[in-house]
Design an enzyme around this catalytic site. Structure first.
Site, PDB file in Angstrom:
ATOM      1  N   ASP A  35       1.107  -1.286   0.066  1.00 38.25           N
ATOM      2  CA  ASP A  35      -0.177   0.407   0.123  1.00 38.25           C
ATOM      3  C   ASP A  35       0.760   1.316  -0.100  1.00 38.25           C
ATOM      4  OD1 ASP A  35      -2.462  -0.927   0.178  1.00 38.25           O
ATOM      5  OD2 ASP A  35      -2.893  -1.103   2.455  1.00 38.25           O
ATOM      6  N   LYS A  56      -4.283   2.863  -2.266  1.00 39.29           N
ATOM      7  CA  LYS A  56      -5.227   3.080  -3.381  1.00 39.29           C
ATOM      8  C   LYS A  56      -5.398   4.182  -1.782  1.00 39.29           C
ATOM      9  CE  LYS A  56      -8.431  -0.687  -2.575  1.00 39.29           C
ATOM     10  NZ  LYS A  56      -9.009   0.030  -3.167  1.00 39.29           N
ATOM     11  N   MET A 168      -8.259   9.286   9.449  1.00 39.89           N
ATOM     12  CA  MET A 168      -8.583  10.387   8.112  1.00 39.89           C
ATOM     13  C   MET A 168      -9.399  11.040   8.246  1.00 39.89           C
ATOM     14  SD  MET A 168      -9.553   6.708   6.724  1.00 39.89           S
ATOM     15  CE  MET A 168      -9.222   5.595   7.421  1.00 39.89           C
TER      16      MET A 168
HETATM   17  N1  SAH Z   1      -3.538   0.400   9.186  1.00 36.64           N
HETATM   18  C1  SAH Z   1      -3.682   1.672   8.878  1.00 36.64           C
HETATM   19  C2  SAH Z   1      -4.546   2.712   8.739  1.00 36.64           C
HETATM   20  C3  SAH Z   1      -4.927   3.430   7.559  1.00 36.64           C
HETATM   21  S1  SAH Z   1      -5.926   3.747   7.041  1.00 36.64           S
HETATM   22  C4  SAH Z   1      -3.092   2.096  10.794  1.00 36.64           C
HETATM   23  O1  SAH Z   1      -3.262   0.158  11.058  1.00 36.64           O
HETATM   24  O2  SAH Z   1      -2.491   2.171  10.875  1.00 36.64           O
HETATM   25  C5  SAH Z   1      -4.904   5.306   6.672  1.00 36.64           C
HETATM   26  C6  SAH Z   1      -4.634   6.676   7.435  1.00 36.64           C
HETATM   27  O3  SAH Z   1      -4.240   6.170   9.020  1.00 36.64           O
HETATM   28  C7  SAH Z   1      -4.289   8.696   7.414  1.00 36.64           C
HETATM   29  O4  SAH Z   1      -5.751   9.172   6.465  1.00 36.64           O
HETATM   30  C8  SAH Z   1      -3.933   8.541   8.726  1.00 36.64           C
HETATM   31  O5  SAH Z   1      -4.918   8.944   9.346  1.00 36.64           O
HETATM   32  C9  SAH Z   1      -3.108   7.360   9.251  1.00 36.64           C
HETATM   33  N2  SAH Z   1      -1.632   6.688   9.602  1.00 36.64           N
HETATM   34  C10 SAH Z   1      -1.441   6.336   8.995  1.00 36.64           C
HETATM   35  N3  SAH Z   1      -0.253   6.656   8.915  1.00 36.64           N
HETATM   36  C11 SAH Z   1       0.567   7.618   9.427  1.00 36.64           C
HETATM   37  C12 SAH Z   1       0.541   7.873   9.927  1.00 36.64           C
HETATM   38  N4  SAH Z   1       2.396   7.699   9.846  1.00 36.64           N
HETATM   39  N5  SAH Z   1       1.422   9.300  10.846  1.00 36.64           N
HETATM   40  C13 SAH Z   1      -0.041   9.832  10.860  1.00 36.64           C
HETATM   41  N6  SAH Z   1      -1.787   9.274  10.469  1.00 36.64           N
HETATM   42  C14 SAH Z   1      -1.458   7.875  10.203  1.00 36.64           C
END
Ligand code: SAH
Length: 259
Positions: A35, A56, A168
């Protein structure tokens, strides 16, 4: 050999936050589907693998989910070791459950490997303890973004007494503020907005519920970011002290001044 896919969490970005199991799966992989929130630095653990980017991200061109399913199935049936690598944890807003179910329905073995989810990592990197004795007895992870535009029960969230960690949410700060205020959350509830958690370019912006949209705008907060809303996000040199003070009714401004 039976077909198998590993659904692996790559953690929030810092390669040192990968689990040993994730590293082992990457080591064994022939094919890795990644991803776009995955930090490519973690790919050093699979130099031999074919890497396929299937990102995505909201608003950008994305690979259709059905195509990703078919790719995983094809490689697994060829007897290849397939790793589907996702940012954070595969089962926190990561479609891990959906993909596992689909694959199992097609006779493929699936092994899920946890990753550290961004909400937990972001808070920790900013010295925020999401639960705190006497201050926050729970934490709720929610996404502000839904595919079908269904509404969250914001009132229940506002009343939950738990720390809220919102994924998000960058494009929805106005809505989040409005709904939580309407739900009865105090206007000066502390908020931390954490961008690129655990990466060298990590930034954090401390604010409160009333000011968070303006502050984020001024700060030019960008995705990916998480929001932490609750007493534990109070800004001070001593975070624990600040959270406890806020809970006792001391205003955020006063706490900041005393810090
Ligand atoms: N599966 C992922 C989440 C995916 S949804 C997890 O467990 O972290 C995508 C959202 O995750 C982004 O819009 C943001 O809100 C958050 N996100 C993912 N990586 C991030 C990071 N390094 N710092 C801050 N927010 C993050």
């Amino acid at each position: 050999m039976s077909a198998k896919v590993w659904l692996v969490g790559a953690g929030p970005g810092d390669p040192e936050l990968l689990t040993l199991k994730a590293v082992r799966a990457l080591n064994e992989a022939d094919v890795v589907l990644i991803d776009d929130l995955v930090n490519e630095a973690v790919l050093e653990h699979c130099p031999q693998a074919r890497i396929i980017a299937v990102g995505k991200r909201g608003g950008c061109r994305s690979t259709p989910q059905a195509f990703i399913h078919r790719l995983m199935l094809r490689y697994a049936r060829q007897g290849k070791c397939v790793v589907r690598l996702k940012g954070g944890d595969p089962c926190i807003f990561g479609r891990g459950g959906e993909e596992a179910q689909w694959l199992r329905g097609h006779g493929v073995d699936v092994e899920l490997v946890n990753g550290i989810t961004a909400g937990l990592a972001g808070a920790t990197q900013c010295d925020i303890s999401l639960t705190l004795r006497g201050v926050a007895r729970g934490v709720t992870l929610v996404t502000a973004h839904t595919q079908d535009d269904s509404e969250l029960n914001w009132h229940a969230l506002a009343q939950s007494g738990t720390t809220l960690v919102i994924y998000m949410g960058v494009a929805k700060l106005g809505d989040i503020r409005r709904q939580l205020l309407a739900g009865g959350l105090a206007a000066d509830t502390p908020v931390a907005m954490i961008e690129n958690a655990s990466l060298p370019q990590q930034r954090e912006c401390r604010s409160d519920l009333t000011a968070m949209q303006e502050d984020a705008h001024e700060f030019q907060l960008k995705s990916p970011a998480i929001l932490v809303i609750g007493a534990v996000a109070a800004c001070a040199t001593d975070e624990m002290q600040a959270a406890a003070l806020w809970k006792r009714g001391v205003g955020t401004q006063e706490i900041e001044q005393s810090a």
